[in-house]
Design an enzyme around this catalytic site. Structure first.
Site, PDB file in Angstrom:
ATOM      1  N   SER A   7       0.833  -1.199   0.000  1.00 40.35           N
ATOM      2  CA  SER A   7       0.000   0.000   0.000  1.00 40.35           C
ATOM      3  C   SER A   7       0.870   1.252   0.000  1.00 40.35           C
ATOM      4  O   SER A   7       2.024   1.225   0.426  1.00 40.35           O
ATOM      5  CB  SER A   7      -0.863  -0.043   1.265  1.00 40.35           C
ATOM      6  OG  SER A   7      -1.441   1.202   1.526  1.00 40.35           O
ATOM      7  N   TYR A  25      -2.396   5.725  -3.689  1.00 37.96           N
ATOM      8  CA  TYR A  25      -3.484   6.635  -3.328  1.00 37.96           C
ATOM      9  C   TYR A  25      -3.087   8.000  -3.858  1.00 37.96           C
ATOM     10  O   TYR A  25      -1.983   8.480  -3.570  1.00 37.96           O
ATOM     11  CB  TYR A  25      -3.646   6.721  -1.809  1.00 37.96           C
ATOM     12  CG  TYR A  25      -4.443   5.591  -1.191  1.00 37.96           C
ATOM     13  CD1 TYR A  25      -5.700   5.238  -1.678  1.00 37.96           C
ATOM     14  CD2 TYR A  25      -3.963   4.895  -0.090  1.00 37.96           C
ATOM     15  CE1 TYR A  25      -6.442   4.223  -1.096  1.00 37.96           C
ATOM     16  CE2 TYR A  25      -4.694   3.874   0.509  1.00 37.96           C
ATOM     17  CZ  TYR A  25      -5.938   3.551  -0.004  1.00 37.96           C
ATOM     18  OH  TYR A  25      -6.673   2.541   0.569  1.00 37.96           O
ATOM     19  N   THR A  64      -5.874   2.985  -6.758  1.00 36.51           N
ATOM     20  CA  THR A  64      -7.124   2.693  -6.053  1.00 36.51           C
ATOM     21  C   THR A  64      -8.113   3.819  -6.294  1.00 36.51           C
ATOM     22  O   THR A  64      -7.807   4.991  -6.048  1.00 36.51           O
ATOM     23  CB  THR A  64      -6.857   2.503  -4.547  1.00 36.51           C
ATOM     24  OG1 THR A  64      -6.047   1.341  -4.396  1.00 36.51           O
ATOM     25  CG2 THR A  64      -8.150   2.309  -3.766  1.00 36.51           C
ATOM     26  N   LYS A  85      -7.878  -0.328  -9.450  1.00 30.72           N
ATOM     27  CA  LYS A  85      -8.389  -1.152  -8.344  1.00 30.72           C
ATOM     28  C   LYS A  85      -9.623  -0.493  -7.735  1.00 30.72           C
ATOM     29  O   LYS A  85      -9.539   0.648  -7.259  1.00 30.72           O
ATOM     30  CB  LYS A  85      -7.306  -1.306  -7.271  1.00 30.72           C
ATOM     31  CG  LYS A  85      -7.751  -2.087  -6.053  1.00 30.72           C
ATOM     32  CD  LYS A  85      -6.597  -2.326  -5.094  1.00 30.72           C
ATOM     33  CE  LYS A  85      -7.014  -3.159  -3.907  1.00 30.72           C
ATOM     34  NZ  LYS A  85      -7.910  -2.469  -2.988  1.00 30.72           N
ATOM     35  N   HIS A  87     -13.144  -2.783  -1.887  1.00 34.13           N
ATOM     36  CA  HIS A  87     -12.213  -2.499  -0.785  1.00 34.13           C
ATOM     37  C   HIS A  87     -12.545  -3.370   0.441  1.00 34.13           C
ATOM     38  O   HIS A  87     -12.434  -2.947   1.577  1.00 34.13           O
ATOM     39  CB  HIS A  87     -12.304  -1.007  -0.419  1.00 34.13           C
ATOM     40  CG  HIS A  87     -11.009  -0.371  -0.006  1.00 34.13           C
ATOM     41  ND1 HIS A  87     -10.314   0.497  -0.800  1.00 34.13           N
ATOM     42  CD2 HIS A  87     -10.280  -0.471   1.129  1.00 34.13           C
ATOM     43  CE1 HIS A  87      -9.226   0.928  -0.157  1.00 34.13           C
ATOM     44  NE2 HIS A  87      -9.175   0.340   1.012  1.00 34.13           N
TER      45      HIS A  87
END
Ligand SMILES: Cc1cc2nc3c(=O)[nH]c(=O)nc-3n(C[C@H](O)[C@H](O)[C@H](O)COP(=O)(O)O)c2cc1C
Length: 382
Positions: free
Chosen positions: A109, A132, A158, A255, A279
């Site tokens: 992440s 992100y 994402t 995603k 998610h």
């Protein structure tokens, strides 16, 4: 309960619950609002049944398939998840090593607790970075440049976290990054000394891919919701996604796509894959399960883009059902996170061994020798 007593993902969940202070366990286990979508993600698999063929001569089977353009020994990926150092002191290192042992794709992440460079140095196996999009464009560019320099194999953007989902267990427990000892949870920390001592005495909790640009999450404790709602770019749109794909230039994944229309747009901007995902039910509660959305997305873009079904996978047969419905592969977070929390690298390796075994057994019992034989005619809706 010990690691050797864990025979399925639910067992790892029970062990993680016993070993973690409740704010940390609830951060992993919890989801948004009434957690209806989280439950549905797994329940969806129970609404279709597999139809096996017998006498198929299944002594030798091949479980490999192509994921993000590479051969993978199993049709399974480990989805990127945040702050793994909070779950077990070995953090992402444990997951990277266990994934490498099985030759599987895994993701880290943006909120990873190991740096892009540390992870790249650990494994030459296939690895993905999850981006992100932050308001601070310099930070986005910096993370992408670091991934390129470190030789990451794919970037996943994402797109389902434009604002944070309402994760009520976290509101109640006061979970933050870095984790803080709140009076509400003091008893839970005190009665889990192994976790607490590991947290206090081993290497410091950091978010090394963000701390160059932001103090929040590393030097300043904030809730994950606060982080998302203050740091991430709410204006992100298709142009942003196309720009990031261009800037990255390598294998690119969106995603969090859930609609057939968005899947078509993903093809238009040249994405290599979509992860159909909500998610893990942590964002829009009441939204459809990835498995339920597969047929219409496969109808819309099947053959034009890889389709990865992410969420709710707890069994080898769930993976097989996703493939029968047209997914290129399956992916999951909690399927390895409970195991990480329960027992670090050994836990993740055991969870992956169990899933590998379940996939192989399932294929044999289905009379299937190759992944390509997992076709829609082998499924029946009740
Ligand atoms: C504790 C936890 C943290 C997560 N962190 C991230 C993250 O940082 N970025 C991201 O794109 N998805 C994140 N996810 C979502 C996962 O990538 C994945 O979509 C989800 O776990 C799939 O559902 P499953 O847990 O039922 O397999 C997280 C999920 C969990 C459970």
């Amino acid at each position: 309960m010990r690691l050797a007593d864990c025979h399925n993902i639910e067992d790892f969940r029970a062990l993680a619950r016993a070993r973690l202070p409740f704010p940390v366990f609830d951060y992993i286990d919890g989801a948004a609002d009434d957690e209806i979508t989280r439950a549905r993600n797994t329940a969806a698999f129970a609404e279709v049944d597999l139809v096996p063929d017998v006498l198929a001569g299944v002594e030798h089977i091949d479980t490999s398939c192509t994921i993000l353009g590479r051969r993978s020994p199993l049709p399974l990926m480990l989805s990127p998840t945040a702050v793994q150092r909070a779950f077990h002191w070995q953090g992402e290192t444990a997951v990277a090593r266990a994934a490498a042992k099985f030759g599987l794709w895994f993701g880290i992440s943006s909120l990873a607790t190991r740096s892009i460079e540390e992870i790249a140095a650990l494994t030459s196996g296939p690895k993905l970075f999850q981006l992100y999009v932050h308001k601070d464009k310099g930070l986005n560019d910096h993370m992408i440049a670091r991934c390129k320099a470190a030789g990451f194999d794919a970037l996943a953007l994402t797109v389902d976290t434009i604002v944070s989902g309402k994760r009520e267990r976290c509101l109640r427990s006061g979970f933050t990054t870095p984790p803080r000892f709140t009076t509400r949870a003091l008893w839970s920390y005190a009665t889990r000394p192994r976790w607490t001592l590991d947290y206090l005495l081993r290497e410091r909790f950091r978010l090394p891919n963000l701390e160059t640009h932001v103090a929040e999450g590393t030097r300043k404790a904030v809730s994950i919701a606060e982080y998302f709602n203050t740091m991430l770019d709410v204006s992100m749109d298709w142009e942003t996604a196309a720009r990031i794909r261009e800037n990255w230039g390598g294998t690119f994944v969106l995603k969090g796509v859930m609609s057939a229309g968005d899947a078509r747009r993903a093809v238009e901007i040249g994405a290599d894959a979509i992860m159909i995902s909500n998610h893990g039910g942590r964002q829009l509660d009441g939204s459809r399960a990835p498995f339920d959305q597969l047929p219409e997305i496969v109808d819309a873009v099947g053959g034009k883009i890889e389709i990865i079904c992410d969420g709710g996978i707890r069994r080898g047969t769930h993976v097989l059902k996703a493939l029968c419905s047209g997914a290129s592969a399956a992916s999951g977070g909690r399927l390895y996170l409970y195991a990480l929390a329960a027992a670090g690298e050994a836990g993740v390796a055991r969870a992956l061994a169990i899933l590998k075994d379940e996939i192989e057994r399932g294929m044999r019992l289905m009379g299937v020798k190759h992944i390509a034989e997992l076709t829609p005619d082998r499924l029946r809706r009740r």
